[in-house]
Each structure stands twice: as C-alpha cells, then as structure tokens.
Motif scaffolding. Structure first.
Motif, PDB file in Angstrom:
ATOM      1  N   UNK A 149       0.381  -1.141   0.127  1.00 60.13           N
ATOM      2  CA  UNK A 149       0.405   0.132  -0.106  1.00 60.13           C
ATOM      3  C   UNK A 149       0.841   1.040  -0.228  1.00 60.13           C
ATOM      4  N   UNK A 150       2.565   0.910   0.400  1.00 60.55           N
ATOM      5  CA  UNK A 150       2.695   2.400   0.253  1.00 60.55           C
ATOM      6  C   UNK A 150       4.786   2.160  -0.380  1.00 60.55           C
ATOM      7  N   UNK A 151       4.587   1.095  -1.443  1.00 61.76           N
ATOM      8  CA  UNK A 151       5.673   1.335  -1.798  1.00 61.76           C
ATOM      9  C   UNK A 151       5.358   0.156  -3.573  1.00 61.76           C
ATOM     10  N   UNK A 152       6.295   0.413  -4.825  1.00 66.12           N
ATOM     11  CA  UNK A 152       6.399  -0.548  -5.409  1.00 66.12           C
ATOM     12  C   UNK A 152       6.559  -2.253  -4.919  1.00 66.12           C
ATOM     13  N   UNK A 153       6.490  -2.854  -5.326  1.00 56.90           N
ATOM     14  CA  UNK A 153       7.074  -4.429  -5.345  1.00 56.90           C
ATOM     15  C   UNK A 153       8.176  -4.986  -4.871  1.00 56.90           C
ATOM     16  N   UNK A 160      10.397  -2.795  -4.240  1.00 61.39           N
ATOM     17  CA  UNK A 160      11.028  -2.384  -2.498  1.00 61.39           C
ATOM     18  C   UNK A 160      10.409  -2.960  -1.571  1.00 61.39           C
ATOM     19  N   UNK A 161       8.691  -3.570  -1.867  1.00 60.46           N
ATOM     20  CA  UNK A 161       8.066  -4.223  -0.650  1.00 60.46           C
ATOM     21  C   UNK A 161       8.392  -5.715  -0.637  1.00 60.46           C
ATOM     22  N   UNK A 162       9.531  -6.039  -1.092  1.00 55.16           N
ATOM     23  CA  UNK A 162       9.831  -7.460  -1.455  1.00 55.16           C
ATOM     24  C   UNK A 162      11.503  -7.405  -0.510  1.00 55.16           C
ATOM     25  N   UNK A 163      11.988  -6.298  -0.850  1.00 61.15           N
ATOM     26  CA  UNK A 163      13.559  -6.189  -0.356  1.00 61.15           C
ATOM     27  C   UNK A 163      13.385  -5.758   1.808  1.00 61.15           C
ATOM     28  N   UNK A 164      11.997  -5.059   1.255  1.00 57.53           N
ATOM     29  CA  UNK A 164      11.481  -4.936   2.922  1.00 57.53           C
ATOM     30  C   UNK A 164      11.004  -5.872   3.602  1.00 57.53           C
ATOM     31  N   UNK A 165      10.841  -7.203   3.159  1.00 55.22           N
ATOM     32  CA  UNK A 165      10.012  -7.724   3.931  1.00 55.22           C
ATOM     33  C   UNK A 165      11.340  -8.811   3.971  1.00 55.22           C
ATOM     34  N   UNK A 166      12.316  -8.839   2.753  1.00 51.85           N
ATOM     35  CA  UNK A 166      13.517  -9.622   3.173  1.00 51.85           C
ATOM     36  C   UNK A 166      14.185  -9.467   5.255  1.00 51.85           C
ATOM     37  N   UNK A 167      14.166  -7.424   4.851  1.00 54.82           N
ATOM     38  CA  UNK A 167      14.765  -6.910   5.577  1.00 54.82           C
ATOM     39  C   UNK A 167      14.253  -7.537   6.719  1.00 54.82           C
ATOM     40  N   UNK A 168      13.002  -7.610   7.220  1.00 55.19           N
ATOM     41  CA  UNK A 168      12.158  -7.528   8.088  1.00 55.19           C
ATOM     42  C   UNK A 168      12.525  -9.614   9.005  1.00 55.19           C
ATOM     43  N   UNK A 169      12.868 -10.281   7.632  1.00 56.06           N
ATOM     44  CA  UNK A 169      12.762 -11.652   8.101  1.00 56.06           C
ATOM     45  C   UNK A 169      14.123 -12.447   8.217  1.00 56.06           C
ATOM     46  N   UNK A 170      14.752 -11.576   7.716  1.00 50.48           N
ATOM     47  CA  UNK A 170      16.292 -12.008   7.902  1.00 50.48           C
ATOM     48  C   UNK A 170      17.086 -10.803   8.722  1.00 50.48           C
ATOM     49  N   UNK A 171      16.626 -10.171   8.906  1.00 50.90           N
ATOM     50  CA  UNK A 171      17.130  -9.183  10.051  1.00 50.90           C
ATOM     51  C   UNK A 171      18.742  -7.996   9.641  1.00 50.90           C
ATOM     52  N   UNK A 172      17.844  -7.199   9.152  1.00 52.78           N
ATOM     53  CA  UNK A 172      18.963  -6.565   8.580  1.00 52.78           C
ATOM     54  C   UNK A 172      18.917  -5.370   9.905  1.00 52.78           C
ATOM     55  N   UNK A 173      18.235  -5.172  10.298  1.00 52.85           N
ATOM     56  CA  UNK A 173      18.102  -3.970  11.541  1.00 52.85           C
ATOM     57  C   UNK A 173      18.377  -4.431  12.501  1.00 52.85           C
ATOM     58  N   UNK A 174      16.835  -5.204  12.868  1.00 50.02           N
ATOM     59  CA  UNK A 174      16.401  -5.623  14.825  1.00 50.02           C
ATOM     60  C   UNK A 174      17.143  -7.142  14.135  1.00 50.02           C
ATOM     61  N   UNK A 175      16.739  -7.964  15.173  1.00 47.18           N
ATOM     62  CA  UNK A 175      16.264  -9.581  14.916  1.00 47.18           C
ATOM     63  C   UNK A 175      15.575 -10.299  14.117  1.00 47.18           C
ATOM     64  N   UNK A 176      15.798 -11.432  13.305  1.00 47.20           N
ATOM     65  CA  UNK A 176      15.166 -11.894  11.755  1.00 47.20           C
ATOM     66  C   UNK A 176      13.998 -11.985  12.582  1.00 47.20           C
ATOM     67  N   UNK A 177      12.707 -12.157  11.739  1.00 50.87           N
ATOM     68  CA  UNK A 177      11.175 -12.784  12.155  1.00 50.87           C
ATOM     69  C   UNK A 177      11.593 -13.932  11.362  1.00 50.87           C
TER      70      UNK A 177
END
Length: 337
Positions: free
Chosen positions: A156-160, A162-179
């Motif tokens: 709802x806020x970004x392109x496909x 961009x959304x994919x890489x944010x999902x990767x960042x969350x699940x793989x732990x780019x900044x915080x603990x991996x989800x």
C-alpha cells in the motif's frame, strides 16, 4: 475467525496538499528536511539527532513519506541497492513450490480493501509476485499465510520490489532480530514471544494474570496474530500504521508494549469475564481502547527492553535455542540471459 477485520476498511494514501492544514504542512517539511532528497540525509540525521528521530517516529510518520521512511529505517533500501535485478529474476525466471498456496490465500488478504478486491487485479498480482519471490529467495521458510498481511500492508506504500526487500529485511534481520522464526516449521519465534508475553502479563498485571490462569487462558489463544502480522490483521488501520512506524525503527518490543497497554486499558472489564467471553473480548477490543493517541503513549511508558532480553535468555536456556541468524544473500541460478 472472530476478530474484527478492521485493518482493510481504510485506504492508504496521501491527502492532496490543499487538504493538509498548516500544522501538518510544517510537520511534513520537517520530515523532508530530515530525510533529504531520496533519503540522502537520513543516516546523517539519525546519527546526529537520534532522540529527535525517535520522538518524531513515535508521533507518526507523515503518510505521504511513510513508504520511503519505512525503507530507510528498515535497512531495505540498502538491500535493494546491493541487489540490482534480483527481484526481477526471482519473479520471472524462478519457480516456487508454494505458488498454489499463495494463489489460494491471496483473496483472504485484506479482502475488503479496494487495492486487493479485484480477482487477478493489480493488487492481487503484486501480492502474488512479492510472496512468490520471497518463497524462492528463502526456500527454507518458503511461504506461510501470515506473510501475506505483512506484504499487503507494505504494498500500500511502495512498489513490489521495494516491498520485497523490506520483507527480506524484516525476516532476515537487516536491522533488528530476524523474524523468520515466526514462519518456520513449529513457529519457534511465536512460541518464544508467547512465553515472554505470558510472563510479562503476570509481572505487570498480576491480578489479570491470575484470572487468566484460573480461566485457563494463555496468549496462544489471542496474541499469536499480534506477533505473526504485527497487528496488521485485525486492528484499525490508523493504529496499525502507527505501530508499524515504531516497529520498523525500534523492533518487536512495541508489540509487547501494545499488548500490555491494551490489557491494562481493559483490565477491569476482563477481570469480570469467564472463559468464552474472555476469548471474545481479547479478540475484539473496544474502539476506545485502540485510539492511537492514547494507546501508544501508554505503551511507550512500559519499559521492557532489559526484561525482554532476560526472558529470551530464560526461554532459550530452557529450550536449547541457538542465537539468531543474520541476513544471507540469495542463491540464484539465472535461467535466462
């Protein structure tokens, strides 16, 4: 499920400039100055004035800048820049064992939201592409239904891409603990979070904790979706967005804080209820309890950082859980030149 599906009743978007009042315009300008062109000043500002950034994020990111800021604070923008062309390859050239599962579940993701309503429409196609790409990127995790709500909210806020890489960042732990442990077999991270939350309820709301024990209520009966979808599944959209603003910057702690603040705000009523009514109440909080302007300050006042670390160690010691994995790059075999 019985939960009120309120998140998808609202549309994301930017109010036209003419509809922004002067105060909101000044707020947007402050944010634009903080971000810089395309995010060029963001890291510098975060290093220089971290407390200002934290305070402004807690007050809510302006909707017109939310997509960009989410990418900056999650680390996904860096992942995107480091992996040009990878998303396209995952979508076009790779196949996923989860494709039928994804197609089956797409219509269940924000079914009332205009962006996802049309069968095989642009919203559903984008959601399919992002989920398929992730299931190929990380075949160990693949695809699990709850991921759709994360990806849907991001779209709802970004392109496909961009959304994919944010999902990767969350699940793989780019900044915080991996989800990713929220979606792995056995849901190991969900089990950890529910253990931590149950202990926190007993410590912060002891009377309610005892009442839950007497009625044989445990967090798996009402809080699993909070963690799996970070409140995007059944909470009012304005509240979900404000929670995500903080979640992406500060990490999963906000989910625990919001959960405790909700229980605290409904404490007296919950104490009067028996099992069946308790379950219903815990899945359907009253609207007045979910006002972001009152709920979030109450949540921020609950200090949990140190205790969450202690409870994580306690859980890991009891269950022999190893430490989190960090971001890994995809293994790709290009099937077309």
């Amino acid at each position: 499920m019985e939960e009120k599906k309120r998140t998808d009743e609202f549309e994301a978007g930017t109010a036209p400039p003419s509809r922004l009042n002067n105060r909101e315009e000044r707020r947007v300008q402050k944010w634009r100055k903080m971000i810089g062109t395309g995010g060029s000043d963001w890291k510098y500002y975060v290093r220089r004035k971290p407390n200002v950034v934290k305070r402004r994020i807690r007050k809510g990111i302006p909707d017109c800048l939310r997509g960009l800021v989410w990418q900056l604070i999650s680390g996904s923008r860096d992942l995107l820049l480091m992996n040009p062309g990878v998303y396209e390859q995952l979508v076009i050239y790779e196949t996923s064992a989860s494709e039928l599962d994804i197609i089956r579940d797409i219509s269940r993701t924000f079914p009332s939201h205009v962006f996802f309503q049309q069968r095989h429409g642009p919203g559903q196609r984008s959601l399919y592409n992002v989920l398929k790409a992730y299931s190929v990127y990380d075949r160990d995790v693949g695809y699990v239904q709850g991921m759709g709500f994360l990806a849907g909210l991001l779209l709802l806020y970004m392109s496909e891409e961009d959304a994919f890489w944010l999902l990767v960042a969350l699940l793989k732990g780019a900044v915080h603990a991996p989800m990713e442990g929220l979606y792995q077999a056995g849901l190991p991270l969900v089990q950890q979070y529910l253990f931590q939350f149950e202990q926190l309820v007993k410590e912060h709301l002891p009377k309610l904790g005892r009442h839950f024990d007497e009625e044989m209520i445990n967090p798996s009966m009402y809080a699993s979706q909070w963690f799996i979808t970070v409140f995007s599944y059944s909470f009012p959209f304005p509240l979900a967005l404000r929670i995500w603003d903080v979640f992406l910057y500060e990490g999963v702690k906000i989910v625990f804080q919001i959960g405790l603040a909700l229980l605290s705000s409904c404490h007296d009523n919950l104490m009067k209820l028996s099992f069946e009514k308790l379950i219903h109440a815990l899945r359907n909080f009253p609207d007045e309890a979910m006002n972001p302007d009152s709920l979030l300050p109450n949540a921020f006042s609950i200090k949990l950082s140190k205790r969450l670390i202690e409870l994580e160690k306690q859980y890991n010691d009891r269950n022999g859980v190893s430490s989190h994995k960090q971001v890994k790059q995809p293994r790709l075999s290009r099937k077309a030149s």
